[in-house]
Design a protein around this motif. Structure first.
Motif, PDB file in Angstrom:
ATOM      1  N   ARG A  67       0.804  -1.221   0.000  1.00 54.24           N
ATOM      2  CA  ARG A  67       0.000   0.000   0.000  1.00 54.24           C
ATOM      3  C   ARG A  67       0.843   1.281   0.000  1.00 54.24           C
ATOM      4  N   ASP A  68       1.684   1.447   0.989  1.00 54.20           N
ATOM      5  CA  ASP A  68       2.513   2.645   1.097  1.00 54.20           C
ATOM      6  C   ASP A  68       3.996   2.315   1.138  1.00 54.20           C
ATOM      7  N   SER A  69       4.339   1.146   0.649  1.00 58.00           N
ATOM      8  CA  SER A  69       5.736   0.732   0.723  1.00 58.00           C
ATOM      9  C   SER A  69       6.072  -0.227  -0.411  1.00 58.00           C
ATOM     10  N   ILE A  70       7.350  -0.506  -0.499  1.00 51.40           N
ATOM     11  CA  ILE A  70       7.863  -1.510  -1.427  1.00 51.40           C
ATOM     12  C   ILE A  70       8.622  -2.520  -0.581  1.00 51.40           C
ATOM     13  N   TYR A  71       8.257  -3.781  -0.707  1.00 47.79           N
ATOM     14  CA  TYR A  71       8.921  -4.837   0.035  1.00 47.79           C
ATOM     15  C   TYR A  71       9.951  -5.488  -0.885  1.00 47.79           C
ATOM     16  N   LEU A 107      12.326  -4.781   4.165  1.00 47.59           N
ATOM     17  CA  LEU A 107      12.914  -6.068   3.810  1.00 47.59           C
ATOM     18  C   LEU A 107      13.189  -6.825   5.092  1.00 47.59           C
ATOM     19  N   LYS A 108      13.497  -8.084   4.933  1.00 50.99           N
ATOM     20  CA  LYS A 108      13.979  -8.859   6.072  1.00 50.99           C
ATOM     21  C   LYS A 108      15.184  -9.654   5.602  1.00 50.99           C
ATOM     22  N   VAL A 109      16.098  -9.864   6.522  1.00 50.44           N
ATOM     23  CA  VAL A 109      17.315 -10.596   6.209  1.00 50.44           C
ATOM     24  C   VAL A 109      17.534 -11.614   7.323  1.00 50.44           C
ATOM     25  N   ILE A 110      17.976 -12.793   6.938  1.00 57.32           N
ATOM     26  CA  ILE A 110      18.236 -13.834   7.933  1.00 57.32           C
ATOM     27  C   ILE A 110      19.369 -13.373   8.836  1.00 57.32           C
ATOM     28  N   ARG A 111      19.155 -13.498  10.110  1.00 59.00           N
ATOM     29  CA  ARG A 111      20.169 -13.056  11.073  1.00 59.00           C
ATOM     30  C   ARG A 111      21.478 -13.797  10.818  1.00 59.00           C
ATOM     31  N   GLY A 112      22.555 -13.039  10.809  1.00 59.34           N
ATOM     32  CA  GLY A 112      23.870 -13.610  10.536  1.00 59.34           C
ATOM     33  C   GLY A 112      24.295 -13.491   9.088  1.00 59.34           C
ATOM     34  N   ASN A 113      23.394 -13.095   8.211  1.00 66.49           N
ATOM     35  CA  ASN A 113      23.729 -12.929   6.799  1.00 66.49           C
ATOM     36  C   ASN A 113      24.465 -11.597   6.643  1.00 66.49           C
ATOM     37  N   PRO A 114      25.683 -11.603   6.086  1.00 67.69           N
ATOM     38  CA  PRO A 114      26.432 -10.353   5.954  1.00 67.69           C
ATOM     39  C   PRO A 114      25.772  -9.329   5.027  1.00 67.69           C
ATOM     40  N   ALA A 115      24.771  -9.718   4.269  1.00 71.86           N
ATOM     41  CA  ALA A 115      24.042  -8.759   3.432  1.00 71.86           C
ATOM     42  C   ALA A 115      23.398  -7.671   4.292  1.00 71.86           C
ATOM     43  N   PHE A 124      19.369   1.765   5.854  1.00 73.80           N
ATOM     44  CA  PHE A 124      18.261   0.994   6.413  1.00 73.80           C
ATOM     45  C   PHE A 124      18.449   0.901   7.917  1.00 73.80           C
ATOM     46  N   ARG A 125      17.342   0.846   8.627  1.00 71.61           N
ATOM     47  CA  ARG A 125      17.364   0.730  10.081  1.00 71.61           C
ATOM     48  C   ARG A 125      16.544  -0.480  10.506  1.00 71.61           C
ATOM     49  N   THR A 126      17.033  -1.168  11.501  1.00 68.45           N
ATOM     50  CA  THR A 126      16.331  -2.329  12.035  1.00 68.45           C
ATOM     51  C   THR A 126      15.142  -1.853  12.864  1.00 68.45           C
ATOM     52  N   PHE A 127      13.959  -2.394  12.556  1.00 68.36           N
ATOM     53  CA  PHE A 127      12.789  -2.028  13.357  1.00 68.36           C
ATOM     54  C   PHE A 127      12.226  -3.209  14.128  1.00 68.36           C
ATOM     55  N   LYS A 128      12.717  -4.415  13.833  1.00 71.27           N
ATOM     56  CA  LYS A 128      12.228  -5.597  14.541  1.00 71.27           C
ATOM     57  C   LYS A 128      13.235  -6.722  14.349  1.00 71.27           C
ATOM     58  N   LYS A 129      13.414  -7.524  15.390  1.00 68.90           N
ATOM     59  CA  LYS A 129      14.251  -8.725  15.295  1.00 68.90           C
ATOM     60  C   LYS A 129      13.449  -9.911  15.804  1.00 68.90           C
ATOM     61  N   THR A 130      13.541 -11.001  15.085  1.00 69.68           N
ATOM     62  CA  THR A 130      12.942 -12.256  15.521  1.00 69.68           C
ATOM     63  C   THR A 130      14.071 -13.264  15.650  1.00 69.68           C
ATOM     64  N   GLY A 131      13.741 -14.475  16.004  1.00 69.84           N
ATOM     65  CA  GLY A 131      14.762 -15.512  16.094  1.00 69.84           C
ATOM     66  C   GLY A 131      15.418 -15.798  14.754  1.00 69.84           C
ATOM     67  N   SER A 134      16.159 -10.179  10.844  1.00 67.78           N
ATOM     68  CA  SER A 134      16.171  -8.758  11.178  1.00 67.78           C
ATOM     69  C   SER A 134      15.284  -8.097  10.133  1.00 67.78           C
ATOM     70  N   HIS A 135      14.338  -7.295  10.576  1.00 65.61           N
ATOM     71  CA  HIS A 135      13.435  -6.567   9.688  1.00 65.61           C
ATOM     72  C   HIS A 135      13.946  -5.136   9.596  1.00 65.61           C
ATOM     73  N   LEU A 136      14.144  -4.658   8.370  1.00 65.09           N
ATOM     74  CA  LEU A 136      14.720  -3.344   8.165  1.00 65.09           C
ATOM     75  C   LEU A 136      13.811  -2.491   7.298  1.00 65.09           C
ATOM     76  N   SER A 137      13.977  -1.171   7.427  1.00 61.48           N
ATOM     77  CA  SER A 137      13.220  -0.255   6.583  1.00 61.48           C
ATOM     78  C   SER A 137      14.058   0.975   6.287  1.00 61.48           C
ATOM     79  N   LEU A 138      13.657   1.656   5.230  1.00 57.55           N
ATOM     80  CA  LEU A 138      14.285   2.902   4.822  1.00 57.55           C
ATOM     81  C   LEU A 138      13.217   3.788   4.211  1.00 57.55           C
TER      82      LEU A 138
END
Length: 144
Positions: A67-71, A107-115, A124-131, A134-138
């Protein structure tokens, strides 16, 4: 490095699945269970942009307009082509496009991925972390 993109086709599936597995399996297995059928089960060729370097398939990305973003659902560059600025160039174009549209990029990136460091370098800034992720946004319109 110069590259072009095109919409993926059904006959790209084997290449894309192998690239995804090669790039992601090790990271996924560090935090969870690898599902070898996950990519194939979610494959929609028309939603994927294939990256080519001089006719050689080098990677792919997938954008999902919301709606208001690009994933940014995927950005995968084959190991042979990593470190040549392809991922950075795609990110720069996406950031420019999203800024003009005043859209947030998520976007989300698997934790530990150097990307993750690439995304952080672009603001990009992290707004949420799960097990697993890492969920990031810009919000690039704030940078204009």
């Amino acid at each position: 490095m110069s590259f072009s993109t095109r919409v993926a086709r059904a006959d790209d599936l084997a290449f894309l699945d192998a690239l995804y597995s090669d790039n992601m399996k090790g990271y996924v297995e560090r935090v969870g269970t690898w599902d070898p059928d996950m990519f194939r089960g979610n494959f929609e060729p028309s939603a994927i942009e294939l990256i080519e370097v001089q006719g050689d398939r080098a990677g792919f990305f997938k954008l999902v307009p919301e709606r208001d973003s690009i994933y940014l659902a995927e950005l995968q560059v084959g190991k042979k082509y990593q470190g040549n600025g392809i991922g950075s160039s795609i990110l720069e174009k996406l950031i420019d496009y999203a800024g003009k549209k005043e859209s947030l990029i998520t976007l989300k990136v698997i934790r530990g991925n150097p990307a993750e460091f690439l995304y952080l370098r672009y603001g990009f800034r992290t707004f949420k972390k799960t097990g697993l992720h890492s969920h990031l946004s810009l919000n690039p319109s704030r940078k204009l």
